[in-house]
Enzyme design. Structure first.
Site, PDB file in Angstrom:
ATOM      1  N   GLY A  55       0.893  -1.218  -0.053  1.00 34.53           N
ATOM      2  CA  GLY A  55       0.047   0.107   0.096  1.00 34.53           C
ATOM      3  C   GLY A  55       0.908   1.260  -0.081  1.00 34.53           C
ATOM      4  N   SER A  56       0.333   2.358   0.871  1.00 34.18           N
ATOM      5  CA  SER A  56       1.059   3.601   0.731  1.00 34.18           C
ATOM      6  C   SER A  56       2.036   3.730   1.640  1.00 34.18           C
ATOM      7  CB  SER A  56       0.052   4.651   0.613  1.00 34.18           C
ATOM      8  OG  SER A  56      -0.613   4.817   1.972  1.00 34.18           O
ATOM      9  N   CYS A  99       1.734   0.171  -9.748  1.00 32.36           N
ATOM     10  CA  CYS A  99       2.999   0.746  -8.630  1.00 32.36           C
ATOM     11  C   CYS A  99       4.086   0.696  -9.517  1.00 32.36           C
ATOM     12  CB  CYS A  99       3.069  -0.004  -7.384  1.00 32.36           C
ATOM     13  SG  CYS A  99       3.434  -1.919  -7.612  1.00 32.36           S
ATOM     14  N   GLU A 148       5.567  -3.239   0.827  1.00 24.74           N
ATOM     15  CA  GLU A 148       5.503  -3.247  -0.813  1.00 24.74           C
ATOM     16  C   GLU A 148       4.813  -1.991  -1.046  1.00 24.74           C
ATOM     17  OE1 GLU A 148       7.281  -4.841  -2.752  1.00 24.74           O
ATOM     18  OE2 GLU A 148       7.815  -6.822  -1.724  1.00 24.74           O
ATOM     19  N   THR A 206       0.464   4.715   5.404  1.00 19.84           N
ATOM     20  CA  THR A 206       0.161   3.649   5.947  1.00 19.84           C
ATOM     21  C   THR A 206       1.053   2.761   6.463  1.00 19.84           C
ATOM     22  OG1 THR A 206      -2.139   3.625   4.625  1.00 19.84           O
ATOM     23  CG2 THR A 206      -1.782   1.678   6.069  1.00 19.84           C
TER      24      THR A 206
HETATM   25  P1  NAD Z   1      -3.505   2.638   1.514  1.00 21.06           P
HETATM   26  O1  NAD Z   1      -2.089   2.526   2.220  1.00 21.06           O
HETATM   27  O2  NAD Z   1      -4.206   3.732   1.638  1.00 21.06           O
HETATM   28  O3  NAD Z   1      -4.252   1.060   1.865  1.00 21.06           O
HETATM   29  C1  NAD Z   1      -3.580   0.014   1.763  1.00 21.06           C
HETATM   30  C2  NAD Z   1      -4.218  -1.211   2.745  1.00 21.06           C
HETATM   31  O4  NAD Z   1      -4.006  -0.489   3.894  1.00 21.06           O
HETATM   32  C3  NAD Z   1      -5.903  -1.198   2.739  1.00 21.06           C
HETATM   33  O5  NAD Z   1      -6.225  -2.333   2.704  1.00 21.06           O
HETATM   34  C4  NAD Z   1      -6.142  -0.038   3.792  1.00 21.06           C
HETATM   35  O6  NAD Z   1      -7.431  -0.489   4.297  1.00 21.06           O
HETATM   36  C5  NAD Z   1      -5.103  -0.558   4.700  1.00 21.06           C
HETATM   37  N1  NAD Z   1      -4.853   0.390   6.103  1.00 21.06           N
HETATM   38  C6  NAD Z   1      -5.076   1.617   5.843  1.00 21.06           C
HETATM   39  N2  NAD Z   1      -4.825   2.226   7.115  1.00 21.06           N
HETATM   40  C7  NAD Z   1      -4.619   1.054   7.842  1.00 21.06           C
HETATM   41  C8  NAD Z   1      -4.067   0.964   9.428  1.00 21.06           C
HETATM   42  N3  NAD Z   1      -3.852   2.023  10.042  1.00 21.06           N
HETATM   43  N4  NAD Z   1      -3.875  -0.284   9.603  1.00 21.06           N
HETATM   44  C9  NAD Z   1      -3.861  -1.238   9.174  1.00 21.06           C
HETATM   45  N5  NAD Z   1      -4.317  -1.140   7.685  1.00 21.06           N
HETATM   46  C10 NAD Z   1      -4.467   0.125   7.475  1.00 21.06           C
HETATM   47  O7  NAD Z   1      -3.022   2.320  -0.093  1.00 21.06           O
HETATM   48  P2  NAD Z   1      -3.777   2.082  -1.458  1.00 21.06           P
HETATM   49  O8  NAD Z   1      -4.371   3.491  -1.738  1.00 21.06           O
HETATM   50  O9  NAD Z   1      -4.952   1.128  -1.109  1.00 21.06           O
HETATM   51  O10 NAD Z   1      -2.967   1.470  -2.614  1.00 21.06           O
HETATM   52  C11 NAD Z   1      -2.129   2.389  -3.267  1.00 21.06           C
HETATM   53  C12 NAD Z   1      -0.633   2.488  -2.903  1.00 21.06           C
HETATM   54  O11 NAD Z   1      -0.456   1.044  -3.092  1.00 21.06           O
HETATM   55  C13 NAD Z   1       0.198   2.997  -4.000  1.00 21.06           C
HETATM   56  O12 NAD Z   1       0.989   3.853  -3.320  1.00 21.06           O
HETATM   57  C14 NAD Z   1       0.893   1.916  -4.812  1.00 21.06           C
HETATM   58  O13 NAD Z   1       1.953   2.255  -5.197  1.00 21.06           O
HETATM   59  C15 NAD Z   1       0.817   1.000  -3.781  1.00 21.06           C
HETATM   60  N6  NAD Z   1       1.331  -0.441  -4.255  1.00 21.06           N
HETATM   61  C16 NAD Z   1       2.351  -0.933  -4.001  1.00 21.06           C
HETATM   62  C17 NAD Z   1       2.787  -2.351  -4.702  1.00 21.06           C
HETATM   63  C18 NAD Z   1       4.046  -2.988  -4.615  1.00 21.06           C
HETATM   64  O14 NAD Z   1       4.007  -4.138  -4.747  1.00 21.06           O
HETATM   65  N7  NAD Z   1       4.876  -2.276  -4.395  1.00 21.06           N
HETATM   66  C19 NAD Z   1       1.576  -2.747  -5.336  1.00 21.06           C
HETATM   67  C20 NAD Z   1       0.233  -2.372  -5.518  1.00 21.06           C
HETATM   68  C21 NAD Z   1       0.061  -0.990  -4.788  1.00 21.06           C
END
Ligand code: NAD
Length: 482
Positions: A234-235, A289, A256, A238
């Site tokens: 994710g981001s 990503c 990741e 987070t």
């Molecule tokens: P996000 O960080 O907003 O959310 C990701 C996940 O984390 C979601 O399931 C969300 O519900 C959960 N989350 C949020 N806050 C949390 C907390 N406090 N505790 C536990 N879980 C929590 O990210 P997003 O907007 O869903 O995804 C997009 C990001 O993911 C982009 O930055 C993208 O580049 C990245 N990404 C990376 C890869 C990789 O392999 N490097 C692959 C796909 C996406």
């Protein structure tokens, strides 16, 4: 079959899947189709602290028996699951296409089958792993790989099915039980995965899906001290929050994260092929990503490159993701497209030049035109921040050193793409680009046994192949006097 929703002809549960049972929550959240925001796809259970506790209870209880199985015994389940994913690939593709708006053909032909391959791959890798054994100083030495315990897997909204299989397969193969928390913007394919786990007769509690918001149930899961691994995609913001929870409980954690990868083009490259690949970075509306979002092109071939790039970009078709002619899908959510718009607005205000695109395709809808921006300088926000939409930047360089320096000038380091016709340069520049994966004259060719991950703000740790099996295991050194 209570609380099931008809999504594109497929019945999908909006409930959690805990200890082999469907579990509701008193509160729900809506998931809507990016292709038509008026269409409510499902009301999905909004888990809370008590849901997280229930799921960790189940995964903790199921762990000893699952861990006690041999890798061969576990692989039977994983292969059965892979068979079922292949059997139900159209259903999964239909649901994911509605929920996330990924292109149906790409899902059916590529991403969903890769989900099956992920389970097969790890079923086989775990069984092939041999303990290291040696003799030294009068002792027999053995390295034993032990399952770690319940693992929490947290996934983002892009490519959710493929990513959940990529992350859950090594955990299960290594002998860990799993609690999957999919993203709230595309929660439905995880629910189908739970149905297939039940069909494959996995023991109760080995695999659980908890739905809800990250700040609520996600937060409760990662803070439970009984969780022994956290695998997050994710981001960056987070990741910081989850990393703190992992640190509190001394739990290994992989992250990741986002990227701002380069597509670095040298004058000696096949310029047409490079430009075609550059236009391909708009696929999935740039919600990838690893996308090479910074086009960095040798000055002497600028005009030639841009001519090809615009020609290929003109060929893109924005439309319904179920239509095979569509190449650019709708963006995931009104909030996300508004975020992309705000990046472009600030770029204009900053004096960057919007060369093409820079607006929605249809007012009020979620398609954003493929956009190219020439930044005022390398500090521009659109160069340095992950936009995660169909927005590329264009910069030029005069020397190899300058090109590499531009490529390496962000806080990210997920991947990089280089185009050159010179083999020595391919090797030299490939080594210099800061990224967990660097492709030369190609992109996204994935070998599932290869390490995958990021450098800098693109992440911590490596997934893929035996790297993920190591992450999900505790190693023990057993030494016996001979
Ligand atoms: P996000 O960080 O907003 O959310 C990701 C996940 O984390 C979601 O399931 C969300 O519900 C959960 N989350 C949020 N806050 C949390 C907390 N406090 N505790 C536990 N879980 C929590 O990210 P997003 O907007 O869903 O995804 C997009 C990001 O993911 C982009 O930055 C993208 O580049 C990245 N990404 C990376 C890869 C990789 O392999 N490097 C692959 C796909 C996406």
């Amino acid at each position: 079959m209570s609380n099931r929703f008809n999504v594109n002809g497929v019945m999908v549960s909006g409930e959690h899947f805990i200890n082999g049972e469907r579990v509701p929550s008193p509160n729900t959240f809506e998931t809507r189709s990016p292709m038509d925001w008026d269409i409510l796809l499902a009301n999905v259970a909004r888990g809370d602290k008590s849901t997280a506790k229930l799921a960790v209870d189940a995964a903790t209880e199921a762990f000893p028996a699952w861990a006690a199985l041999s890798p061969d015994q576990r692989s039977v389940y994983l292969h059965r699951l892979a068979d079922l994913i292949e059997e139900y690939k159209e259903d999964i593709a239909n649901v994911e296409c509605s929920d996330m708006a990924m292109l149906f053909e790409s899902l059916r032909l590529r991403l969903v089958p890769r989900g099956a391959t992920n389970f097969r791959n790890y079923a086989d890798l775990a069984t092939e792993h041999e303990e290291r054994v040696w003799h030294s100083k009068g002792t027999l030495n053995r390295v034993i790989r032990m399952p770690a315990g319940p693992a929490v897997i947290i996934t983002p909204w892009n490519a959710p099915f493929m990513l959940s299989t990529w992350k859950c397969a090594p955990a299960l193969a290594a002998g860990n039980t799993v609690i999957l928390k999919p993203a709230e913007w595309s929660p439905l394919s995880a629910s189908l995965l739970a149905d297939l786990i039940a069909k494959a007769n996995f023991p109760k509690g080995v695999f659980n899906v908890v739905q809800g918001l990250g700040s609520e149930v996600g937060n409760a899961l990662v803070n439970d001290p009984r969780v022994k691994r956290i695998s997050f995609t994710g981001s960056v913001p987070t990741s910081r929050i989850i990393g703190k929870a992992a640190a509190e409980n001394i739990v290994p954690f992989t992250a990741e994260l986002g990227g701002k990868s380069c597509l670095l083009v040298f004058a000696d490259a096949d310029i047409e092929a490079a430009a075609k690949k550059a236009a391909g970075q708009f696929d999935d509306s740039g919600q990838v990503c690893m996308a090479g979002t910074r086009l960095i092109v040798e000055e002497s071939v600028k005009a030639e490159f841009l001519a090809h790039f615009h020609r290929f970009t003109d060929q893109h078709v924005m439309g319904d993701s179920r239509d095979t002619k569509t190449t650019i899908s709708a963006m995931i959510h009104p909030i996300h497209i508004a975020r992309v718009e705000s990046f472009v607005q600030r770029a204009r205000a900053n004096g960057d030049t919007v060369v093409r695109g820079g607006k929605r395709f249809i007012e009020g809808k979620l398609w954003y035109e493929p956009t190219l921006i020439e930044p005022k300088n390398n500090d521009s926000e659109v160069v340095q921040s992950e936009i995660f939409g169909p927005v590329l930047t264009f910069q030029t360089f005069a020397t190899e050193d300058e090109g590499v320096a531009l490529a390496n000038s962000t806080i990210f380091g997920l991947s990089g793409i280089v185009y050159t016709g010179n083999k020595e340069r391919a090797e030299r520049v490939g080594r210099q680009i800061r990224g967990g994966t660097v492709w030369v004259n190609t992109f996204l060719v994935r070998d599932l046994t290869a390490p995958f991950g990021g450098i800098g703000h693109s992440g911590l740790g490596r997934e893929g192949g035996h790297y993920a099996l190591e992450f999900h295991s505790d190693l023990k050194m057993l030494q016996i006097l001979e």
